[in-house]
Scaffold this motif. Sequence first.
Motif, PDB file in Angstrom:
ATOM      1  N   ILE A   1       0.832  -1.203   0.000  1.00 56.51           N
ATOM      2  CA  ILE A   1       0.000   0.000   0.000  1.00 56.51           C
ATOM      3  C   ILE A   1       0.867   1.254   0.000  1.00 56.51           C
ATOM      4  O   ILE A   1       0.576   2.226  -0.716  1.00 56.51           O
ATOM      5  CB  ILE A   1      -0.971  -0.025   1.200  1.00 56.51           C
ATOM      6  N   ASP A   2       1.953   1.241   0.763  1.00 60.24           N
ATOM      7  CA  ASP A   2       2.831   2.406   0.802  1.00 60.24           C
ATOM      8  C   ASP A   2       3.468   2.650  -0.563  1.00 60.24           C
ATOM      9  O   ASP A   2       3.566   3.798  -1.016  1.00 60.24           O
ATOM     10  CB  ASP A   2       3.913   2.213   1.862  1.00 60.24           C
ATOM     11  N   ASP A   3       3.889   1.599  -1.241  1.00 59.82           N
ATOM     12  CA  ASP A   3       4.444   1.757  -2.592  1.00 59.82           C
ATOM     13  C   ASP A   3       3.420   2.371  -3.537  1.00 59.82           C
ATOM     14  O   ASP A   3       3.738   3.272  -4.331  1.00 59.82           O
ATOM     15  CB  ASP A   3       4.893   0.403  -3.145  1.00 59.82           C
ATOM     16  N   LEU A   4       2.194   1.892  -3.467  1.00 59.47           N
ATOM     17  CA  LEU A   4       1.155   2.368  -4.384  1.00 59.47           C
ATOM     18  C   LEU A   4       0.853   3.847  -4.171  1.00 59.47           C
ATOM     19  O   LEU A   4       0.835   4.626  -5.124  1.00 59.47           O
ATOM     20  CB  LEU A   4      -0.128   1.558  -4.201  1.00 59.47           C
ATOM     21  N   ILE A   5       0.618   4.237  -2.936  1.00 55.71           N
ATOM     22  CA  ILE A   5       0.166   5.611  -2.672  1.00 55.71           C
ATOM     23  C   ILE A   5       1.305   6.608  -2.687  1.00 55.71           C
ATOM     24  O   ILE A   5       1.085   7.807  -2.878  1.00 55.71           O
ATOM     25  CB  ILE A   5      -0.600   5.696  -1.333  1.00 55.71           C
ATOM     26  N   THR A   6       2.547   6.134  -2.501  1.00 56.83           N
ATOM     27  CA  THR A   6       3.692   7.034  -2.423  1.00 56.83           C
ATOM     28  C   THR A   6       4.423   7.150  -3.753  1.00 56.83           C
ATOM     29  O   THR A   6       4.780   8.241  -4.185  1.00 56.83           O
ATOM     30  CB  THR A   6       4.684   6.549  -1.349  1.00 56.83           C
ATOM     31  N   LYS A   7       4.650   6.027  -4.405  1.00 55.06           N
ATOM     32  CA  LYS A   7       5.443   6.020  -5.634  1.00 55.06           C
ATOM     33  C   LYS A   7       4.580   5.990  -6.895  1.00 55.06           C
ATOM     34  O   LYS A   7       5.053   6.313  -7.987  1.00 55.06           O
ATOM     35  CB  LYS A   7       6.378   4.810  -5.638  1.00 55.06           C
ATOM     36  N   GLY A   8       3.323   5.574  -6.738  1.00 51.45           N
ATOM     37  CA  GLY A   8       2.490   5.416  -7.911  1.00 51.45           C
ATOM     38  C   GLY A   8       2.958   4.235  -8.744  1.00 51.45           C
ATOM     39  O   GLY A   8       3.806   3.445  -8.326  1.00 51.45           O
ATOM     40  N   ILE A   9       2.402   4.084  -9.923  1.00 51.39           N
ATOM     41  CA  ILE A   9       2.760   2.939 -10.773  1.00 51.39           C
ATOM     42  C   ILE A   9       2.889   3.387 -12.219  1.00 51.39           C
ATOM     43  O   ILE A   9       2.178   4.282 -12.680  1.00 51.39           O
ATOM     44  CB  ILE A   9       1.723   1.792 -10.660  1.00 51.39           C
ATOM     45  N   ASP A  10       3.846   2.780 -12.923  1.00 48.25           N
ATOM     46  CA  ASP A  10       3.948   2.995 -14.364  1.00 48.25           C
ATOM     47  C   ASP A  10       3.803   1.674 -15.111  1.00 48.25           C
ATOM     48  O   ASP A  10       4.024   1.605 -16.325  1.00 48.25           O
ATOM     49  CB  ASP A  10       5.260   3.687 -14.738  1.00 48.25           C
ATOM     50  N   GLU A  11       3.454   0.628 -14.367  1.00 58.71           N
ATOM     51  CA  GLU A  11       3.175  -0.694 -14.917  1.00 58.71           C
ATOM     52  C   GLU A  11       2.417  -1.458 -13.834  1.00 58.71           C
ATOM     53  O   GLU A  11       2.427  -1.066 -12.662  1.00 58.71           O
ATOM     54  CB  GLU A  11       4.473  -1.426 -15.258  1.00 58.71           C
ATOM     55  N   PRO A  12       1.720  -2.541 -14.190  1.00 58.31           N
ATOM     56  CA  PRO A  12       1.010  -3.306 -13.164  1.00 58.31           C
ATOM     57  C   PRO A  12       1.959  -3.739 -12.046  1.00 58.31           C
ATOM     58  O   PRO A  12       3.020  -4.307 -12.298  1.00 58.31           O
ATOM     59  CB  PRO A  12       0.465  -4.507 -13.945  1.00 58.31           C
ATOM     60  N   TYR A  13       1.584  -3.443 -10.810  1.00 52.12           N
ATOM     61  CA  TYR A  13       2.443  -3.678  -9.640  1.00 52.12           C
ATOM     62  C   TYR A  13       2.332  -5.126  -9.182  1.00 52.12           C
ATOM     63  O   TYR A  13       1.243  -5.657  -8.991  1.00 52.12           O
ATOM     64  CB  TYR A  13       2.020  -2.757  -8.501  1.00 52.12           C
ATOM     65  N   ARG A  14       3.495  -5.745  -8.990  1.00 52.35           N
ATOM     66  CA  ARG A  14       3.552  -7.100  -8.461  1.00 52.35           C
ATOM     67  C   ARG A  14       4.510  -7.123  -7.276  1.00 52.35           C
ATOM     68  O   ARG A  14       5.588  -6.525  -7.335  1.00 52.35           O
ATOM     69  CB  ARG A  14       4.043  -8.067  -9.545  1.00 52.35           C
ATOM     70  N   MET A  15       4.122  -7.800  -6.197  1.00 52.93           N
ATOM     71  CA  MET A  15       4.953  -7.839  -5.006  1.00 52.93           C
ATOM     72  C   MET A  15       6.103  -8.826  -5.164  1.00 52.93           C
ATOM     73  O   MET A  15       5.929  -9.926  -5.686  1.00 52.93           O
ATOM     74  CB  MET A  15       4.101  -8.221  -3.783  1.00 52.93           C
ATOM     75  N   PHE A  16       7.286  -8.422  -4.701  1.00 51.39           N
ATOM     76  CA  PHE A  16       8.466  -9.266  -4.612  1.00 51.39           C
ATOM     77  C   PHE A  16       9.090  -9.078  -3.235  1.00 51.39           C
ATOM     78  O   PHE A  16       8.928  -8.019  -2.613  1.00 51.39           O
ATOM     79  CB  PHE A  16       9.495  -8.900  -5.688  1.00 51.39           C
TER      80      PHE A  16
END
Length: 632
Positions: free
Chosen positions: A413-428
Amino acid sequence: MKYTYDIIVVGAGHAGCEAATVAATLGAKVLLITLDMNNITQLSCNPAMGGIAKGQIVREIDALGGRSAIITDDCTIQFRMLNRSKGPAMWSPRAQLDRMAFVQRWIRELQTIPNLDIKQDVVSGLIIENGTVKGVTSQLWGNIYAPRVIITVGTFLNGMLHFGSLMIEGGRISEKATHGITEQLAQYGVKTGRMKTGTPPRISGKSVDFTLTTEQPGDEDFNAFSFLTQTPNKLKKRSCYILYTNEECHTTLRNAMDLAPIYNGQIKSIGPRYCPSIESKIVTFADKTRHQLFLEPEGEHSDEFYLNGFSSSLPLEVQLSALRTIPALKNVEIFRPGYAIEYDFFDPTQLKPTLESMVIKNLYLAGQINGTTGYEEAAGQGIMAGINATLSLNGTSNNLILLRDEAYIGVLIDDLITKGIDEPYRMFTSRAEYRTLLRQDSTDERLTPIAIKLGIASSVRTKAFENKCSAKEQLMQYITNYSVKPNEINNLLQSIGENPIQQGVKLRSILLRPNLSITKLIKQIPPLAQFINTLPYQETDMLEAVEVKLKYEGYIERERLEAEKLRRLEHLKLGNRFNYLELDNISIESRQKLDRIRPETLGQASRIPGVSPHDISVLMLLASGPSVSREK
């Protein structure tokens, strides 16, 4: 009639079902609206849950009182713990599932939950007054009112399927798309975009020559996702099978590349980097003479197989021709071709950490519409949206925000709301700075106390957790204090190439040797086995957790201290204290990004790409004094 609820959840995928379930468990009156009650929590892509980092998320959902793990365990036809050859921070559980059993099991679960209604309908829009959501408008039931709405519609918003040049509207194959929500939210200032994902063909097992594949069975020892699952289900266990493409296959695909929607301009949206189509693979990795594929069974008795690694949007006849160049698939028959799907998503930087929209009050968004991929990432967002929407109903500022050192869900959630996305987000696992703290074996220890405090955890879960914690502590003390004599252990040590001991030593020092495990010691030392039999919890997951905690204690403590140092930034609240565009002592880039994302804390601000350490130092000074401006 006027229909009124506390919370309306739109969409019954993995995010929606976790959101609705947890909200109802917390006491809210919930309505779950779905296009088709027979396709609830459909495994739209591969029939599996978990995997690298994703398995940790499933266990976190379980520790918070969610249902995905329990239902997965009931429907597992193969279980594997991935990355066993690496350190425990990398271990990731994965289960192959019976697709139809999974859907039916979820339907049964939902229908037993008090306070939860389900309606089959199409939501065409939201009821919004003065920037606040008040309910939804549906085709059959008309206006339905609720002070909180959670949207979890996956790939269905203006969904378009691509089979070569053939384009069909839909959210999945044979399921219609939905329209209206994107256009309405865009009018209010919600930023939207288009994404693309895809899926491979499903093939008939009868048409496969399995003698030309490599069998991949599951783990022999029993394991499970949920901390409540103590015995294996009775489903027949199935193997997966490994095979490879070849140069002839690649040539067939290359010759048809002008028909590929992702290359001929038909598809213009963002696709997933980490789950590329077979077309993308042969272009990106042109030097590779073969690519690995997996045949995954779709069910306990099903003849249908999912061809993992061969996602494609090429025409059906091209897919079939390319597959038949592979020896094991020489006579293959396709049940359903692979296809690509384009769909709408919403910019996640317009969300609060609670997953509430910054643009429309009391509207929550979860799942693939936030730019993520995967059932697990969706379900993790769903349970958090459901918890926070319910907590907000009482009018207080109570909410649940998981930090990056508390859960992979917090990282997500922090990655999504803070960094946004430029491709579909997948967790690693590599996305988490504190992955030693976020091990799959420690999820209940980290998160179940939160579920107990909130009232989500059942009495059964609470009791099991308390017993497990007590047993872990007792066992750790026993291992630390028990002295092993040479005649108790030397035979074992010599048999595995370890140096024997000359005098009594603490059992802990023996366990710390790389070639020794707690299971070996239990078989060798009768007093240890007898002590474990007296514990209130004796399952393998407890024994494994104790071993990991003792063997990696130094690494865990070091990471914990690092996390604590950075936590002070999370305690410095920013909220709407500043008009960032008027802060002349930070860079223009930082002003613009801070104004767009509106970080809740200084910690979140420090993770925004382009915000420099100097800018954070300035904000830290400003945050310690009076607000510059509360206007955006």
